[in-house]
Design an enzyme around this catalytic site. Sequence first.
Site, PDB file in Angstrom:
ATOM      1  N   CYS A  30       0.855  -1.194   0.000  1.00 43.56           N
ATOM      2  CA  CYS A  30       0.000   0.000   0.000  1.00 43.56           C
ATOM      3  C   CYS A  30       0.884   1.235   0.000  1.00 43.56           C
ATOM      4  CB  CYS A  30      -0.862   0.003   1.250  1.00 43.56           C
ATOM      5  SG  CYS A  30      -1.734  -1.518   1.528  1.00 43.56           S
ATOM      6  N   ARG A  66       1.159   1.992  -6.059  1.00 45.55           N
ATOM      7  CA  ARG A  66       1.383   0.998  -5.010  1.00 45.55           C
ATOM      8  C   ARG A  66       0.091   0.301  -4.610  1.00 45.55           C
ATOM      9  NH1 ARG A  66       6.125   1.444  -2.488  1.00 45.55           N
ATOM     10  NH2 ARG A  66       5.276   0.349  -0.717  1.00 45.55           N
ATOM     11  N   TRP A 105      -3.592  -1.591  -1.269  1.00 46.87           N
ATOM     12  CA  TRP A 105      -3.535  -2.778  -2.119  1.00 46.87           C
ATOM     13  C   TRP A 105      -3.944  -3.923  -1.207  1.00 46.87           C
ATOM     14  CZ3 TRP A 105      -2.594  -3.115  -7.271  1.00 46.87           C
ATOM     15  CH2 TRP A 105      -2.482  -4.391  -7.786  1.00 46.87           C
ATOM     16  N   ASN A 118       1.257  -0.097   6.073  1.00 45.39           N
ATOM     17  CA  ASN A 118       1.637  -0.861   4.875  1.00 45.39           C
ATOM     18  C   ASN A 118       2.457  -2.046   5.358  1.00 45.39           C
ATOM     19  OD1 ASN A 118       2.475  -1.871   2.401  1.00 45.39           O
ATOM     20  ND2 ASN A 118       4.264  -0.533   2.353  1.00 45.39           N
ATOM     21  N   GLY A 119       2.053  -3.227   5.010  1.00 43.06           N
ATOM     22  CA  GLY A 119       2.787  -4.412   5.449  1.00 43.06           C
ATOM     23  C   GLY A 119       1.831  -5.510   5.869  1.00 43.06           C
ATOM     24  N   GLU A 177       9.087 -19.800 -19.936  1.00 41.56           N
ATOM     25  CA  GLU A 177       8.924 -18.420 -19.466  1.00 41.56           C
ATOM     26  C   GLU A 177       9.956 -17.499 -20.100  1.00 41.56           C
ATOM     27  OE1 GLU A 177       7.614 -14.978 -17.461  1.00 41.56           O
ATOM     28  OE2 GLU A 177       6.696 -16.803 -18.249  1.00 41.56           O
ATOM     29  N   LYS A 184       9.063 -14.091 -22.335  1.00 46.11           N
ATOM     30  CA  LYS A 184       9.577 -12.747 -22.027  1.00 46.11           C
ATOM     31  C   LYS A 184      10.262 -12.135 -23.248  1.00 46.11           C
ATOM     32  CE  LYS A 184       7.720 -11.846 -18.835  1.00 46.11           C
ATOM     33  NZ  LYS A 184       6.874 -12.938 -18.577  1.00 46.11           N
ATOM     34  N   GLU A 239       7.567 -11.299 -25.928  1.00 45.95           N
ATOM     35  CA  GLU A 239       6.574 -10.242 -25.674  1.00 45.95           C
ATOM     36  C   GLU A 239       7.178  -8.854 -25.585  1.00 45.95           C
ATOM     37  OE1 GLU A 239       4.354 -10.105 -21.959  1.00 45.95           O
ATOM     38  OE2 GLU A 239       5.738 -11.579 -21.111  1.00 45.95           O
ATOM     39  N   HIS A 284      13.421 -34.760 -32.211  1.00 43.32           N
ATOM     40  CA  HIS A 284      12.174 -35.232 -32.838  1.00 43.32           C
ATOM     41  C   HIS A 284      11.609 -34.186 -33.799  1.00 43.32           C
ATOM     42  CE1 HIS A 284      12.344 -38.595 -30.107  1.00 43.32           C
ATOM     43  NE2 HIS A 284      12.473 -37.747 -29.096  1.00 43.32           N
ATOM     44  N   LYS A 291      -1.824  -5.292 -19.671  1.00 30.43           N
ATOM     45  CA  LYS A 291      -1.391  -5.941 -18.439  1.00 30.43           C
ATOM     46  C   LYS A 291      -2.356  -7.034 -18.024  1.00 30.43           C
ATOM     47  CE  LYS A 291       1.118  -6.741 -14.917  1.00 30.43           C
ATOM     48  NZ  LYS A 291       2.325  -7.489 -15.168  1.00 30.43           N
TER      49      LYS A 291
HETATM   50  C1  AGP Z   1       3.158 -12.127 -19.092  1.00 28.25           C
HETATM   51  O1  AGP Z   1       4.271 -11.339 -19.052  1.00 28.25           O
HETATM   52  C2  AGP Z   1       2.018 -11.526 -19.821  1.00 28.25           C
HETATM   53  N1  AGP Z   1       1.682 -10.264 -19.272  1.00 28.25           N
HETATM   54  C3  AGP Z   1       0.816 -12.434 -19.965  1.00 28.25           C
HETATM   55  O2  AGP Z   1       1.215 -13.614 -20.603  1.00 28.25           O
HETATM   56  C4  AGP Z   1       0.148 -12.816 -18.651  1.00 28.25           C
HETATM   57  O3  AGP Z   1       0.949 -13.683 -17.915  1.00 28.25           O
HETATM   58  C5  AGP Z   1      -1.186 -13.497 -18.961  1.00 28.25           C
HETATM   59  O4  AGP Z   1      -2.002 -12.575 -19.651  1.00 28.25           O
HETATM   60  C6  AGP Z   1      -1.869 -13.965 -17.693  1.00 28.25           C
HETATM   61  O5  AGP Z   1      -2.181 -12.884 -16.905  1.00 28.25           O
HETATM   62  P1  AGP Z   1      -2.682 -13.138 -15.407  1.00 28.25           P
HETATM   63  O6  AGP Z   1      -1.567 -13.779 -14.647  1.00 28.25           O
HETATM   64  O7  AGP Z   1      -3.023 -11.762 -14.897  1.00 28.25           O
HETATM   65  O8  AGP Z   1      -3.897 -14.007 -15.482  1.00 28.25           O
END
Ligand code: AGP
Length: 609
Positions: free
Chosen positions: A2, A28, A75, A101-102, A481, A485, A488, A504, A604
């Site tokens: 927060c 935050r 938060w 906050n905490g 992962e 990264k 994207e 394969h 996001k």
């Molecule tokens: C990851 O860097 C991306 N922003 C995206 O793949 C994300 O992980 C995916 O949309 C899932 O989002 P969520 O964890 O909020 O459900």
Amino acid sequence: MCGIFGCILKEGSAAPLIHSSLKRLEYRGYDSVGIATISSGKIHMKKDQGKIDEVHKILDLDNLPGKIGIGHTRWATHGAPLKINSHPHTDCRGEIVVVHNGIIENFMELKSELQNLGHTFVSKTDTEVMPHLIEEMLKQNPKLTLEQAVMESLKRIDGSYAFAIISTREPDKIICARNESPLVLGINGKDVFCASDIPAFLEVTNKAVMINNYELVILTADGYSIKKIPDGRIIERAPIVVDWTAEMAEKRGYPHFMIKEINEQPQTLRNTLRIQDHYLDLLSTFLDRANEVFLVACGTSYHACLAASYMFSKLAFLPTFPVYASEFLEQCGKSVNIDSTILAVSQSGETADTIGAVTCAQQRAATVLSLTNVIGSTLTRVSRVYIGTQAGPEIGVAATKTFTSQLSVLAQLALKLAIKRGKISQDEMDLLEEQLQNIPEYVEHIVATQEEKIKEIAKKYAKSKVFFFLGRGISTATAFEGRLKLMEIAYIPSIAFPAGESKHGPISLIEEGFPVVFVCPQDDTHKTIIGNIMEMKARGAHIIAVVEEGDENIKALADEYIEVPKGIPTILSPIPFAVPLQLLAYHTALEKGLNPDMPRNLAKSVTVK
Ligand code: AGP
């Protein structure tokens, strides 16, 4: 995570400044907001759930009397984002007012102790125990000063905190205290300020006094004094000058939110280690009783599920099925039933595909459990039990700190399950718990010692047309992962698969200089992955290996290598091994002149199917 703020002004009204400072802390947390001021010996308070602008429109947060006040933007971690749980919180008589906050770890037992002493609680938060604790100290010993009562109360608190406290008993001061959660003072020779972060008061001063763990601060119109918790020893500390712009400060001096959030991981991982045992127990009990477990998510969260399927199987002998949420209906929609359990993982808790999958499962009477970073999100409202991953708001579109926090919680669940199912020896358990505690430092060490090398690798391969990411066992999830990264935020087409699959088919793509990233912890797969590295090298691939310190065998084979501390148990390895891949993607994006925070075509939180 927060945002808290407080100020004592020589003249003028505190509320408008508290309001605008909370705005600068809104990254935050933005679940609820509240302000309290003192004027003519009375407390004046306004608070409600929602973003600051929305609440201000209704309540006019600038219109409270008084030169002294505190504020909070929330938060949610304990208690849904509702008005009743919004800060500030008060004691029974509304004379002691606290923002926090905490996480107060022992709030459950403190709360029941205070309730037995006749205190009435109104919220579900952990924070509310603090004003009641101070009230009880003063009730039991009326000779105590407010500062002494706060100090006595802090001796009872376990956990992380940044508190700001005002009271009608001593209306001329603000008392603050810190352990772990950030707290900083702002000084401009006239007024004094306290805040969770420098951005809050950068508009009025750039002179800051950093407050360390276990320090208590008394703010008055004449300035500030710092004392050690619990012995009250006086600490002298002069302000430092911060040359940040307000915008920069939100990034805490980092050029992008993504790199800031990568660097926040040691702290966010520590936060996950404070998650109430009670919730880990509850959720792992449901998993233990389940007939079949589906791990459901999208994107980065799906990679956490993939890693978890190895953790649950290797540690607790529990088979689980990781499923892309967007495919759940097609793949499992008909077979999921009352004996099925869904563990959904989502940073935002709002991803439409994930919500869709759990809704489908619920309609078929399955049990829905979840892990999310947003308390109060839709996912929490449809879950039988959920756990918050405590990573704080993640602003960069590329998930980083939320991924490693998810992995840490999932590993703790796997450990709980293994204990419940008697699948783990005391020694194994002790080693895992000890290593879990060490992970935050390991991540700190990796960023500190490997970033420069990763920058060089990014510079060398930023023009590559395609990348491979390979791993075996649980490192397959880490490789996936790393691939996501890089795709994207650096827009380089990348392919990831279990290293054993190379021969394969995919190996046909390999040409001279083709960059192949290998994730190589020294676990049971180490020997076999050396064979896979040789296969790729034989066709001219350039090997970029993420290895454990001292792994001379693979370092000798690799064209580039990145080191992480050695001896990390396999089921925890995706946490430290993911960090170099986050940094590789970040620096490759910079090499290509891209903005890592705002990748094209992405949002996001994907709230559309
Ligand atoms: C990851 O860097 C991306 N922003 C995206 O793949 C994300 O992980 C995916 O949309 C899932 O989002 P969520 O964890 O909020 O459900």
